[in-house]
Design an enzyme around this catalytic site. Structure first.
Site, mmCIF file in Angstrom:
data_model
loop_
_atom_site.group_PDB
_atom_site.id
_atom_site.type_symbol
_atom_site.label_atom_id
_atom_site.label_comp_id
_atom_site.label_asym_id
_atom_site.label_seq_id
_atom_site.Cartn_x
_atom_site.Cartn_y
_atom_site.Cartn_z
ATOM 1 N N SER A 52 0.641 -1.308 0.385
ATOM 2 C CA SER A 52 -0.116 -0.188 0.154
ATOM 3 C C SER A 52 1.116 1.206 -0.157
ATOM 4 O O SER A 52 0.468 2.125 -0.520
ATOM 5 C CB SER A 52 -0.814 -0.326 1.445
ATOM 6 O OG SER A 52 0.113 -0.259 2.324
ATOM 7 N N ASP A 90 5.228 -7.090 2.431
ATOM 8 C CA ASP A 90 4.607 -7.408 1.546
ATOM 9 C C ASP A 90 4.962 -8.007 0.183
ATOM 10 O O ASP A 90 6.177 -6.956 -0.153
ATOM 11 C CB ASP A 90 3.984 -6.153 1.447
ATOM 12 C CG ASP A 90 2.466 -6.906 1.128
ATOM 13 O OD1 ASP A 90 1.719 -8.075 1.810
ATOM 14 O OD2 ASP A 90 1.439 -5.642 1.532
ATOM 15 N N LYS A 119 3.938 -11.840 3.203
ATOM 16 C CA LYS A 119 2.858 -11.789 2.746
ATOM 17 C C LYS A 119 2.237 -11.524 1.550
ATOM 18 O O LYS A 119 3.068 -10.447 0.685
ATOM 19 C CB LYS A 119 1.858 -10.075 3.301
ATOM 20 C CG LYS A 119 0.275 -10.409 3.542
ATOM 21 C CD LYS A 119 -0.260 -9.525 4.203
ATOM 22 C CE LYS A 119 -0.599 -7.827 3.733
ATOM 23 N NZ LYS A 119 -0.844 -7.672 2.246
ATOM 24 N N GLU A 121 -1.309 -12.527 -1.456
ATOM 25 C CA GLU A 121 -2.650 -12.357 -1.152
ATOM 26 C C GLU A 121 -3.108 -13.763 -2.398
ATOM 27 O O GLU A 121 -1.852 -14.118 -3.643
ATOM 28 C CB GLU A 121 -2.566 -10.802 -2.175
ATOM 29 C CG GLU A 121 -1.969 -10.026 -2.023
ATOM 30 C CD GLU A 121 -3.301 -8.557 -2.559
ATOM 31 O OE1 GLU A 121 -3.637 -8.635 -3.789
ATOM 32 O OE2 GLU A 121 -2.684 -7.655 -2.054
ATOM 33 N N GLU A 188 -9.726 -8.843 4.341
ATOM 34 C CA GLU A 188 -10.081 -7.256 4.056
ATOM 35 C C GLU A 188 -11.324 -7.664 2.944
ATOM 36 O O GLU A 188 -11.505 -8.120 1.992
ATOM 37 C CB GLU A 188 -8.606 -7.135 2.934
ATOM 38 C CG GLU A 188 -9.043 -5.813 3.216
ATOM 39 C CD GLU A 188 -7.628 -4.540 1.980
ATOM 40 O OE1 GLU A 188 -6.758 -5.592 1.788
ATOM 41 O OE2 GLU A 188 -7.962 -3.803 1.840
HETATM 42 O O1 KIV Z 1 -0.961 -3.216 1.550
HETATM 43 C C1 KIV Z 1 -1.193 -3.105 2.610
HETATM 44 O O2 KIV Z 1 -1.173 -2.293 3.391
HETATM 45 C C2 KIV Z 1 -2.197 -4.715 3.555
HETATM 46 C C3 KIV Z 1 -3.139 -4.466 4.502
HETATM 47 C C4 KIV Z 1 -4.060 -2.853 3.844
HETATM 48 C C5 KIV Z 1 -3.191 -5.333 4.861
HETATM 49 O O3 KIV Z 1 -1.956 -5.052 3.241
#
Ligand code: KIV
Length: 295
Positions: A52, A90, A119, A121, A188
């Site tokens: 994000s 991420d 993380k 998706e 989410e």
């Molecule tokens: O990148 C991010 O901020 C996210 C959160 C919204 C969980 O994946």
């Protein structure tokens, strides 16, 4: 009251499992730089260096343009602060889509830079990949529901899992990710009752964002909590200060002080020692000094 002041424990993956078993809510926010990491670290259990960063800080419309190079730049800034919260990095778009080898290399690079977990998706389609990463000792957090990297397939940032079939598929995905070895799942933008059921059927903690109160924990974007963005706020965001307005007003006061001559004051300036005043006052350009001597 936050956690600051208490003896803060270093958060590990077993800590999070314990929190779920004790019914202790888990708190996660995003951090993209050292300032945010230092502010948030004593208050939260996990720091997410989220992709994000693309739309929150880098001016993109969505997370798709975010690259590994951008992510490592931001992860490094967070890691330099030595956080005690568990840091999750991420996996950006295309960093886990090309081949298992490429995925392991990219995820492993995040761990080598200090993250404790990555993380990614997606649901059942990611199960083999999750197994492969977990086999390589790379802890994985899954992410289901409104997955921002699927913005085009979803036709926008829309709440997911809203009918029986979609809810059933999400439950299948959640269970499959747990069985593949994920240590936690972000849920989410899904109905609160569906998130509650996912949390009930899984042993691993769920972290909700726009997924109601019955997850094992919650995550919100740092800039949303602090009201630092002047863009649309999603319904699920709770903002605790209007940071954008407060910071702009403070900058406005400084700009006024500069324009009025009030800044910098004596206390914000350095002075020469008395003895150097004559040297400075008597200075002329080199050529001119010689001309003066000749004349
Ligand atoms: O990148 C991010 O901020 C996210 C959160 C919204 C969980 O994946």
């Amino acid at each position: 009251m936050g956690q600051a002041g208490a003896a803060l424990e270093r958060v590990t993956i077993p800590t999070l499992a314990r929190y779920k078993s004790e019914g202790r809510p888990i708190v996660m926010t995003t951090a993209y730089d050292a300032v945010a990491a230092r502010i948030a670290d004593p208050m939260v259990d996990m720091l997410l260096v989220g992709d994000s960063v693309g739309n929150v800080c880098l001016g993109f419309d969505n997370t798709l343009p975010v690259s590994m190079a951008m992510m490592t730049h931001h992860l490094d800034a967070v890691m330099r602060t030595g956080p005690r919260a568990l840091v999750v990095a991420d996996m950006p778009f295309l960093s886990y889509h090309l081949s298992p080898e490429d995925t392991v290399r990219n995820a492993g690079a995040f761990l080598q830079r200090g993250a404790a977990a990555v993380k990614l998706e997606g649901g059942a389609g990611r199960v083999d990949l999750v197994r492969r990463l977990v086999d390589c000792e790379i802890p994985v957090m899954g992410h289901l529901g409104l997955t921002p990297q699927s913005v085009h397939r979803m036709g926008g940032f829309k709440v997911q899992g809203r009918d029986g079939a979609a809810a059933h598929a999400l439950l299948d995905d959640a269970y499959a990710l747990q069985e593949a070895g994920c240590f936690s799942l972000v849920l989410e933008g899904i109905p609160a009752d569906l998130a509650a059921r996912v949390t009930e059927i899984l042993d691993i903690p769920t972290i909700g964002i726009g997924a109601g109160p019955d997850c094992s924990g919650q995550v919100l974007v740092f800039h949303d909590i602090l009201g630092l963005l002047d863009s649309h706020r999603a319904k699920f965001v709770r903002t605790y200060i209007e940071g954008f307005d407060l910071l702009r007003a403070a900058l406005g006061r400084w700009a006024e002080d500069v324009r009025s001559g009030d800044f910098p004051g004596e206390g914000e300036s350095y002075r020469l020692p008395e003895a150097a005043h004559a040297v400075v006052a008597g200075w002329v350009p080199k050529g001119m000094a010689e001309q003066d001597e000749e004349a």
